[in-house]
Design a protein around this motif. Structure first.
Motif, PDB file in Angstrom:
ATOM      1  N   VAL A   1      30.842  38.874  35.099  1.00  0.00           N
ATOM      2  CA  VAL A   1      31.739  37.466  34.165  1.00  0.00           C
ATOM      3  C   VAL A   1      30.291  36.277  33.940  1.00  0.00           C
ATOM      4  CG1 VAL A   1      32.747  35.141  35.222  1.00  0.00           C
ATOM      5  CG2 VAL A   1      33.681  37.944  35.362  1.00  0.00           C
ATOM      6  N   ALA A   2      30.214  35.478  32.363  1.00  0.00           N
ATOM      7  CA  ALA A   2      29.245  35.132  32.469  1.00  0.00           C
ATOM      8  C   ALA A   2      30.360  34.019  31.222  1.00  0.00           C
ATOM      9  CB  ALA A   2      28.607  35.594  31.515  1.00  0.00           C
ATOM     10  N   ILE A   3      29.981  32.503  31.242  1.00  0.00           N
ATOM     11  CA  ILE A   3      30.855  31.706  31.203  1.00  0.00           C
ATOM     12  C   ILE A   3      29.686  30.633  30.405  1.00  0.00           C
ATOM     13  CG2 ILE A   3      32.694  29.920  31.497  1.00  0.00           C
ATOM     14  CD1 ILE A   3      33.505  31.421  33.766  1.00  0.00           C
ATOM     15  N   GLY A   4      29.941  30.547  29.105  1.00  0.00           N
ATOM     16  CA  GLY A   4      29.161  29.850  28.714  1.00  0.00           C
ATOM     17  C   GLY A   4      29.849  28.320  28.119  1.00  0.00           C
ATOM     18  N   LEU A   5      28.776  27.582  27.410  1.00  0.00           N
ATOM     19  CA  LEU A   5      28.939  25.870  26.495  1.00  0.00           C
ATOM     20  C   LEU A   5      27.640  25.788  25.166  1.00  0.00           C
ATOM     21  CD1 LEU A   5      31.010  23.600  25.820  1.00  0.00           C
ATOM     22  CD2 LEU A   5      30.636  22.579  28.240  1.00  0.00           C
ATOM     23  N   ASP A   6      28.783  25.801  24.520  1.00  0.00           N
ATOM     24  CA  ASP A   6      27.457  24.847  22.774  1.00  0.00           C
ATOM     25  C   ASP A   6      26.420  25.969  23.388  1.00  0.00           C
ATOM     26  OD1 ASP A   6      29.397  23.303  22.405  1.00  0.00           O
ATOM     27  OD2 ASP A   6      28.609  21.542  24.053  1.00  0.00           O
ATOM     28  N   GLY A   7      26.098  27.757  23.593  1.00  0.00           N
ATOM     29  CA  GLY A   7      25.037  28.564  23.253  1.00  0.00           C
ATOM     30  C   GLY A   7      24.209  28.294  24.441  1.00  0.00           C
ATOM     31  N   ARG A   8      25.056  27.732  25.252  1.00  0.00           N
ATOM     32  CA  ARG A   8      24.362  27.968  27.223  1.00  0.00           C
ATOM     33  C   ARG A   8      25.126  28.319  27.917  1.00  0.00           C
ATOM     34  NH1 ARG A   8      24.253  22.241  29.392  1.00  0.00           N
ATOM     35  NH2 ARG A   8      26.289  22.124  28.148  1.00  0.00           N
ATOM     36  N   THR A   9      24.682  29.408  28.882  1.00  0.00           N
ATOM     37  CA  THR A   9      25.304  30.260  30.169  1.00  0.00           C
ATOM     38  C   THR A   9      25.476  28.834  31.357  1.00  0.00           C
ATOM     39  OG1 THR A   9      24.402  32.041  29.307  1.00  0.00           O
ATOM     40  CG2 THR A   9      25.174  32.059  31.481  1.00  0.00           C
ATOM     41  N   LEU A  10      27.131  28.518  31.746  1.00  0.00           N
ATOM     42  CA  LEU A  10      26.926  27.753  32.639  1.00  0.00           C
ATOM     43  C   LEU A  10      27.069  28.634  34.413  1.00  0.00           C
ATOM     44  CD1 LEU A  10      30.010  25.416  31.342  1.00  0.00           C
ATOM     45  CD2 LEU A  10      27.500  25.124  31.437  1.00  0.00           C
ATOM     46  N   LEU A  11      27.549  29.406  33.941  1.00  0.00           N
ATOM     47  CA  LEU A  11      27.598  30.656  35.559  1.00  0.00           C
ATOM     48  C   LEU A  11      27.454  32.108  35.107  1.00  0.00           C
ATOM     49  CD1 LEU A  11      29.779  32.098  36.249  1.00  0.00           C
ATOM     50  CD2 LEU A  11      30.392  29.422  37.048  1.00  0.00           C
ATOM     51  N   ALA A  12      26.771  33.117  35.717  1.00  0.00           N
ATOM     52  CA  ALA A  12      26.740  34.126  35.284  1.00  0.00           C
ATOM     53  C   ALA A  12      27.151  35.279  36.809  1.00  0.00           C
ATOM     54  CB  ALA A  12      25.776  34.807  35.096  1.00  0.00           C
ATOM     55  N   ILE A  13      28.092  36.080  37.692  1.00  0.00           N
ATOM     56  CA  ILE A  13      28.762  36.296  38.176  1.00  0.00           C
ATOM     57  C   ILE A  13      29.391  37.855  38.353  1.00  0.00           C
ATOM     58  CG2 ILE A  13      30.324  35.166  37.690  1.00  0.00           C
ATOM     59  CD1 ILE A  13      30.453  34.467  41.692  1.00  0.00           C
ATOM     60  N   ASP A  14      29.023  38.306  39.444  1.00  0.00           N
ATOM     61  CA  ASP A  14      29.178  40.042  38.904  1.00  0.00           C
ATOM     62  C   ASP A  14      29.483  40.170  40.823  1.00  0.00           C
ATOM     63  OD1 ASP A  14      29.374  42.666  37.738  1.00  0.00           O
ATOM     64  OD2 ASP A  14      28.560  43.320  39.711  1.00  0.00           O
ATOM     65  N   ARG A  15      30.666  40.418  41.063  1.00  0.00           N
ATOM     66  CA  ARG A  15      31.256  40.119  42.794  1.00  0.00           C
ATOM     67  C   ARG A  15      32.461  40.855  42.410  1.00  0.00           C
ATOM     68  NH1 ARG A  15      27.602  38.183  47.199  1.00  0.00           N
ATOM     69  NH2 ARG A  15      26.066  37.055  46.056  1.00  0.00           N
ATOM     70  N   HIS A  16      32.697  41.201  44.435  1.00  0.00           N
ATOM     71  CA  HIS A  16      33.860  42.209  44.067  1.00  0.00           C
ATOM     72  C   HIS A  16      34.339  41.257  45.627  1.00  0.00           C
ATOM     73  CE1 HIS A  16      36.310  45.617  46.639  1.00  0.00           C
ATOM     74  NE2 HIS A  16      37.103  44.709  46.199  1.00  0.00           N
ATOM     75  N   ILE A  17      35.816  40.554  45.434  1.00  0.00           N
ATOM     76  CA  ILE A  17      36.096  40.277  46.421  1.00  0.00           C
ATOM     77  C   ILE A  17      36.919  41.348  47.214  1.00  0.00           C
ATOM     78  CG2 ILE A  17      36.861  38.271  47.904  1.00  0.00           C
ATOM     79  CD1 ILE A  17      36.536  36.849  45.182  1.00  0.00           C
ATOM     80  N   PRO A  18      36.882  41.796  48.423  1.00  0.00           N
ATOM     81  CA  PRO A  18      37.861  43.052  48.938  1.00  0.00           C
ATOM     82  C   PRO A  18      39.029  42.041  49.679  1.00  0.00           C
ATOM     83  CG  PRO A  18      35.527  42.987  50.148  1.00  0.00           C
ATOM     84  CD  PRO A  18      35.669  41.743  49.230  1.00  0.00           C
ATOM     85  N   PRO A  19      40.376  42.689  49.902  1.00  0.00           N
ATOM     86  CA  PRO A  19      41.440  41.665  50.578  1.00  0.00           C
ATOM     87  C   PRO A  19      41.232  41.315  51.466  1.00  0.00           C
ATOM     88  CG  PRO A  19      41.979  44.330  49.485  1.00  0.00           C
ATOM     89  CD  PRO A  19      40.751  44.332  49.535  1.00  0.00           C
ATOM     90  N   GLY A  20      41.494  40.586  51.918  1.00  0.00           N
ATOM     91  CA  GLY A  20      41.645  39.331  53.491  1.00  0.00           C
ATOM     92  C   GLY A  20      39.462  38.753  53.441  1.00  0.00           C
ATOM     93  N   HIS A  21      39.115  38.546  52.169  1.00  0.00           N
ATOM     94  CA  HIS A  21      37.674  38.297  52.368  1.00  0.00           C
ATOM     95  C   HIS A  21      37.894  37.335  51.825  1.00  0.00           C
ATOM     96  CE1 HIS A  21      36.078  41.407  54.960  1.00  0.00           C
ATOM     97  NE2 HIS A  21      36.294  41.618  54.298  1.00  0.00           N
ATOM     98  N   VAL A  22      36.527  36.022  52.119  1.00  0.00           N
ATOM     99  CA  VAL A  22      36.140  35.092  51.287  1.00  0.00           C
ATOM    100  C   VAL A  22      35.076  34.651  50.255  1.00  0.00           C
ATOM    101  CG1 VAL A  22      36.934  32.482  51.196  1.00  0.00           C
ATOM    102  CG2 VAL A  22      38.012  33.875  52.524  1.00  0.00           C
ATOM    103  N   LEU A  23      35.124  34.663  49.268  1.00  0.00           N
ATOM    104  CA  LEU A  23      33.668  34.553  48.520  1.00  0.00           C
ATOM    105  C   LEU A  23      33.764  33.345  48.142  1.00  0.00           C
ATOM    106  CD1 LEU A  23      31.155  35.474  46.856  1.00  0.00           C
ATOM    107  CD2 LEU A  23      32.972  35.584  45.226  1.00  0.00           C
ATOM    108  N   THR A  24      32.797  32.767  48.101  1.00  0.00           N
ATOM    109  CA  THR A  24      32.572  30.660  48.307  1.00  0.00           C
ATOM    110  C   THR A  24      31.784  30.868  46.801  1.00  0.00           C
ATOM    111  OG1 THR A  24      33.016  31.067  50.659  1.00  0.00           O
ATOM    112  CG2 THR A  24      31.668  28.823  49.231  1.00  0.00           C
TER     113      THR A  24
END
Length: 221
Positions: free
Chosen positions: A16-39
């Motif tokens: 996943v990558a989210i951008g605005l006006d040609g800039r990348t705001l964030l890039a993330i590649d993660r898996h959140i299993p059931p019962g777990h929390v990603l912060t």
């Protein structure tokens, strides 16, 4: 012989990558299993809220998004928001002021549960689970901040979400209430095997979640 791809339970943020006006705001590649929390932590403007919006389905069209969001192996980022089975919990309780506490909860119940008696029983049981028995007929305006937060949690869980997004949900509570509310939310996430994404500025909230922490820096320039 080709075998089908194994089912991956939980919430998957795939490249996943989210951008605005040609800039990348964030890039993330993660898996959140059931019962777990990603912060996800980071200062204002770092893209935390846009990730939340992408998963929930209300990302502003000014932003660009790449990658895939999958829930229990099925892609949801191209699905209508109300079809995603993603629960939302915000800083403010956002209870309907013209409804009683019980009516707020009944509003969230799936229509798969029929019958007034059965629906009321389910709402009352959830109120008891979050420590608010006998509150069904209360006016939301009479609730304390901690009580309103618990009602909002109960309403979210009654909708039976398959993933949970937590947007600074403890930030408006004082320290003792904050600790008890954190304990309640994270215990229910584990009990109900819900993958959860927590967006916060607070290090204690992040550590209390007990899962991995992704820190996002604001984009340069």
């Amino acid at each position: 012989m080709n075998h089908p791809r194994p089912h991956e339970p939980g919430l998957r943020l795939k490249n996943v990558a989210i951008g605005l006006d040609g800039r990348t705001l964030l890039a993330i590649d993660r898996h959140i299993p059931p019962g777990h929390v990603l912060t996800v932590m980071g200062p204002s403007g770092s893209g935390k809220s846009t990730l939340f919006a992408l998963i929930a389905g209300f990302l502003d069209s000014a932003f660009t998004a790449e990658g895939e969001v999958l829930l229990d192996g099925a892609r949801i980022d191209r699905t209508r928001p109300e079809k995603r089975a993603v629960g939302l919990l915000f800083q403010d309780a956002l209870l309907y002021p013209h409804m009683s506490v019980g009516a707020n909860l009944l509003f969230a119940l799936t229509f798969a549960l029929r019958g007034a008696r059965e629906r009321r029983a389910a709402a009352a049981a959830m109120l008891e689970r979050v420590g608010l028995p006998d509150m069904f007929d209360r006016d939301p305006a009479t609730l304390s901040g901690g009580q309103a937060a618990r009602v909002a949690l109960a309403r979210t869980l009654l909708a039976r979400p398959r993933a949970l997004l937590l947007d600074e949900p403890f930030s408006r509570l004082d320290a003792p209430l904050r600790r008890s509310m954190r304990d309640l939310v994270f215990s229910l996430v584990r009990e109900r095997a819900i993958p959860a994404l927590l967006v916060t500025h607070d290090r204690e909230d992040a550590e209390a979640a007990g899962g991995p922490i992704v820190e996002i820096e604001p984009p340069a320039g």
